[in-house]
Design a protein around this motif. Structure first.
Motif, PDB file in Angstrom:
ATOM      1  N   SER A 183       1.365  -3.997  -3.138  1.00  0.00           N
ATOM      2  CA  SER A 183       1.702  -3.628  -1.762  1.00  0.00           C
ATOM      3  C   SER A 183       1.778  -4.836  -0.834  1.00  0.00           C
ATOM      4  CB  SER A 183       0.682  -2.620  -1.238  1.00  0.00           C
ATOM      5  OG  SER A 183      -0.634  -3.139  -1.318  1.00  0.00           O
ATOM      6  N   THR A 184       0.879  -5.781  -0.995  1.00  0.00           N
ATOM      7  CA  THR A 184       0.885  -6.959  -0.125  1.00  0.00           C
ATOM      8  C   THR A 184       2.159  -7.771  -0.307  1.00  0.00           C
ATOM      9  OG1 THR A 184      -1.536  -7.083  -0.230  1.00  0.00           O
ATOM     10  CG2 THR A 184      -0.358  -9.051   0.510  1.00  0.00           C
ATOM     11  N   THR A 185       2.556  -7.982  -1.539  1.00  0.00           N
ATOM     12  CA  THR A 185       3.780  -8.736  -1.834  1.00  0.00           C
ATOM     13  C   THR A 185       5.004  -8.024  -1.275  1.00  0.00           C
ATOM     14  OG1 THR A 185       2.785  -9.600  -3.859  1.00  0.00           O
ATOM     15  CG2 THR A 185       5.178  -9.729  -3.672  1.00  0.00           C
ATOM     16  N   SER A 196       7.478   0.008   6.353  1.00  0.00           N
ATOM     17  CA  SER A 196       7.100   1.340   6.818  1.00  0.00           C
ATOM     18  C   SER A 196       8.113   2.383   6.351  1.00  0.00           C
ATOM     19  CB  SER A 196       6.991   1.356   8.341  1.00  0.00           C
ATOM     20  OG  SER A 196       6.651   2.638   8.810  1.00  0.00           O
ATOM     21  N   ARG A 197       9.422   2.053   6.465  1.00  0.00           N
ATOM     22  CA  ARG A 197      10.457   2.985   5.983  1.00  0.00           C
ATOM     23  C   ARG A 197      10.366   3.147   4.471  1.00  0.00           C
ATOM     24  NH1 ARG A 197      13.593   0.158   9.872  1.00  0.00           N
ATOM     25  NH2 ARG A 197      14.611  -1.102   8.247  1.00  0.00           N
ATOM     26  N   PHE A 198      10.042   2.071   3.781  1.00  0.00           N
ATOM     27  CA  PHE A 198       9.881   2.116   2.318  1.00  0.00           C
ATOM     28  C   PHE A 198       8.765   3.082   1.928  1.00  0.00           C
ATOM     29  CE2 PHE A 198       7.730   0.271  -1.441  1.00  0.00           C
ATOM     30  CZ  PHE A 198       8.759   0.343  -2.372  1.00  0.00           C
ATOM     31  N   LEU A 199       7.605   2.961   2.608  1.00  0.00           N
ATOM     32  CA  LEU A 199       6.486   3.859   2.319  1.00  0.00           C
ATOM     33  C   LEU A 199       6.835   5.308   2.650  1.00  0.00           C
ATOM     34  CD1 LEU A 199       3.243   1.996   3.479  1.00  0.00           C
ATOM     35  CD2 LEU A 199       3.965   2.529   1.146  1.00  0.00           C
ATOM     36  N   ASN A 200       7.506   5.520   3.783  1.00  0.00           N
ATOM     37  CA  ASN A 200       7.893   6.883   4.164  1.00  0.00           C
ATOM     38  C   ASN A 200       8.798   7.510   3.117  1.00  0.00           C
ATOM     39  OD1 ASN A 200       6.436   6.863   6.532  1.00  0.00           O
ATOM     40  ND2 ASN A 200       8.155   6.192   7.796  1.00  0.00           N
ATOM     41  N   THR A 201       9.706   6.707   2.582  1.00  0.00           N
ATOM     42  CA  THR A 201      10.603   7.214   1.544  1.00  0.00           C
ATOM     43  C   THR A 201       9.815   7.591   0.293  1.00  0.00           C
ATOM     44  OG1 THR A 201      12.363   5.766   2.375  1.00  0.00           O
ATOM     45  CG2 THR A 201      12.680   6.720   0.192  1.00  0.00           C
ATOM     46  N   CYS A 202       8.854   6.745  -0.088  1.00  0.00           N
ATOM     47  CA  CYS A 202       8.015   7.049  -1.256  1.00  0.00           C
ATOM     48  C   CYS A 202       7.215   8.334  -1.038  1.00  0.00           C
ATOM     49  CB  CYS A 202       7.054   5.889  -1.523  1.00  0.00           C
ATOM     50  SG  CYS A 202       7.824   4.345  -2.044  1.00  0.00           S
ATOM     51  N   PHE A 203       6.603   8.462   0.141  1.00  0.00           N
ATOM     52  CA  PHE A 203       5.760   9.616   0.403  1.00  0.00           C
ATOM     53  C   PHE A 203       6.578  10.890   0.605  1.00  0.00           C
ATOM     54  CE2 PHE A 203       2.270   6.588   2.016  1.00  0.00           C
ATOM     55  CZ  PHE A 203       1.698   6.556   0.752  1.00  0.00           C
ATOM     56  N   ASN A 204       7.852  10.758   1.013  1.00  0.00           N
ATOM     57  CA  ASN A 204       8.724  11.939   1.048  1.00  0.00           C
ATOM     58  C   ASN A 204       8.959  12.462  -0.363  1.00  0.00           C
ATOM     59  OD1 ASN A 204       9.071  12.081   3.814  1.00  0.00           O
ATOM     60  ND2 ASN A 204      10.888  10.785   3.829  1.00  0.00           N
ATOM     61  N   GLY A 222      -2.615   4.022   4.892  1.00  0.00           N
ATOM     62  CA  GLY A 222      -1.771   2.878   4.561  1.00  0.00           C
ATOM     63  C   GLY A 222      -0.824   3.224   3.424  1.00  0.00           C
ATOM     64  N   ASP A 223      -0.956   2.508   2.312  1.00  0.00           N
ATOM     65  CA  ASP A 223      -0.080   2.744   1.156  1.00  0.00           C
ATOM     66  C   ASP A 223      -0.769   3.614   0.104  1.00  0.00           C
ATOM     67  OD1 ASP A 223      -1.980   1.032   0.189  1.00  0.00           O
ATOM     68  OD2 ASP A 223      -0.634  -0.651  -0.154  1.00  0.00           O
ATOM     69  N   GLU A 224      -1.808   4.324   0.501  1.00  0.00           N
ATOM     70  CA  GLU A 224      -2.577   5.146  -0.434  1.00  0.00           C
ATOM     71  C   GLU A 224      -2.588   6.607   0.008  1.00  0.00           C
ATOM     72  OE1 GLU A 224      -6.461   3.726  -2.178  1.00  0.00           O
ATOM     73  OE2 GLU A 224      -7.213   5.351  -0.922  1.00  0.00           O
ATOM     74  N   ALA A 225      -2.457   7.510  -0.958  1.00  0.00           N
ATOM     75  CA  ALA A 225      -2.543   8.947  -0.695  1.00  0.00           C
ATOM     76  C   ALA A 225      -3.720   9.514  -1.471  1.00  0.00           C
ATOM     77  CB  ALA A 225      -1.255   9.655  -1.122  1.00  0.00           C
ATOM     78  N   VAL A 226      -4.456  10.401  -0.831  1.00  0.00           N
ATOM     79  CA  VAL A 226      -5.598  11.055  -1.477  1.00  0.00           C
ATOM     80  C   VAL A 226      -5.320  12.553  -1.498  1.00  0.00           C
ATOM     81  CG1 VAL A 226      -8.077  11.441  -1.460  1.00  0.00           C
ATOM     82  CG2 VAL A 226      -7.148   9.281  -0.591  1.00  0.00           C
TER      83      VAL A 226
END
Length: 365
Positions: A183-185, A196-204, A222-226
């Protein structure tokens, strides 16, 4: 088969909601107040017209929900909202106009020219506009309800309404932590806005899989879902493991889209653990369901081991025991270790689909 059955149920429910809504609308607002062809219909036929309008509109909205909206979900938010509004508006108008045209042609036996003229007149009446406004408002309310329902998970909204967790409850639950690799890279490469758009696309994409496996969303951090399930509904089906692999498959299906928009294909790691937790409702300005217990800490520590051992999905021994005899998955012991912040040894297991083999792959931290 289960996914198809679930869609059929949603389509039928959507039709029933629109039919019921229109019938209620007719009872509350006497639709025969305008001079139009509908005044020449018997009472029973008017009700049938309304029911058909509900079926047609409901079927159209169901088609959009399952076949159109997922294809435009990756558009920027403003474009998606405008396009969705235009599609919904067009569907409602076409649904009402189609039923009007059908009755003008079939019931009254008019020519196509007279039918189109009559339909054009109908679209200018208060009957049409009141029906249109009602159905649009109804669609917005249904969409809001669906968003809230899927955001907090099946059953959770009812628990908030009923006040079930105002007094802390002890529950046996399984938790699945899903985290983006490297995620950092990726954040440094994309910049904060594109990231942010990248993460939103993944979580969609993840949200679609969550619906299929009836998971409850506990947190997005952040970049983690529970995600979580009650253990008594999950321990025989291993939904958490199925969800992770279905999420991987969905990402793979959209691989070209990710590469085209971001130049990066996302990969995730995950960990699952189960046990007793305390569930309570936060009483601050924002209502939120909170879980407390060693289960979450242990699951987070197991997730950290994914990077150390270069594994994509690790399980605690209690979760591994559920699927040890499953023909769909293969379990492999990784190590018995002392997790950070703990004093006792914990056995950690890797799981992968039976048709694949356990191999070391490049892995981001």
């Amino acid at each position: 088969m289960k996914k198809k059955s679930g869609k059929i149920t949603e389509v039928i429910a959507l039709m029933a909601v629109y039919i019921g809504g229109l019938i209620l609308f007719r009872i509350l607002n006497e639709l025969g107040s305008d001079t139009s062809m509908m005044e020449n219909l018997p009472e029973g036929m008017v009700n049938l017209t309304i029911a058909l309008a509900g079926i047609v509109t409901g079927a159209g909205m169901a088609f959009i929900e399952f076949n159109v909206l997922p294809r435009i979900a990756h558009l920027p938010g403003r474009h998606y909202t405008v396009l969705r509004f235009l599609i919904t508006t067009t569907t409602v108008i076409c649904g009402i106009a189609f039923v009007q045209t059908l009755f003008a042609k079939v019931y009254f036996g008019k020519s196509w020219a007279d039918t189109l003229i009559d339909t054009g007149r109908f679209l200018q009446t208060g009957i049409f506009w009141s029906s249109f406004i009602y159905l649009m408002l109804f669609s917005i309310i249904l969409s809001l309800f669906k968003v809230v329902h899927y955001h907090i998970g099946p059953g959770t909204m009812l628990n908030f309404i009923s006040g079930k967790y105002r007094i802390p409850q002890e529950e046996d639950r399984i938790f699945l932590f899903i985290d983006l690799k490297s995620s950092t890279t990726i954040a440094e490469q994309l910049g904060h806005a594109r990231y942010s758009r990248f993460l939103n696309t993944c979580f969609n994409d993840l949200a679609e899989v969550i619906k299929l496996h009836q998971a409850e969303i506990y947190q997005f951090v952040g970049d983690e879902a529970v995600l979580t399930w009650r253990t008594d509904t999950d321990n025989k089906n291993a939904k958490c493991i199925k969800l992770f692999y279905d999420f991987k498959k969905r990402l793979a299906q959209n691989r070209e889209l990710y590469l085209e928009k971001f130049g990066i294909f996302p990969e995730f790691k995950a960990a699952a653990h189960t046990g007793m937790v305390s569930a309570s409702e936060a009483q601050g300005g924002k209502r939120e369901l909170l879980y407390h217990g060693d289960v979450l800490n242990t699951c987070a520590r197991i997730l950290e081991l994914c990077s150390r051992y270069k594994k994509e999905l690790l399980l605690s021994e209690s979760v591994a025991d559920w699927i040890r005899q499953s023909p769909n998955y293969t379990i492999q012991h990784v190590e018995e270790c002392i997790l950070r912040g703990k004093e006792e040894y914990t056995s950690v297991f890797e799981v992968f689909e039976a048709r694949t083999t356990a191999v070391d792959v490049p892995f981001g931290i």
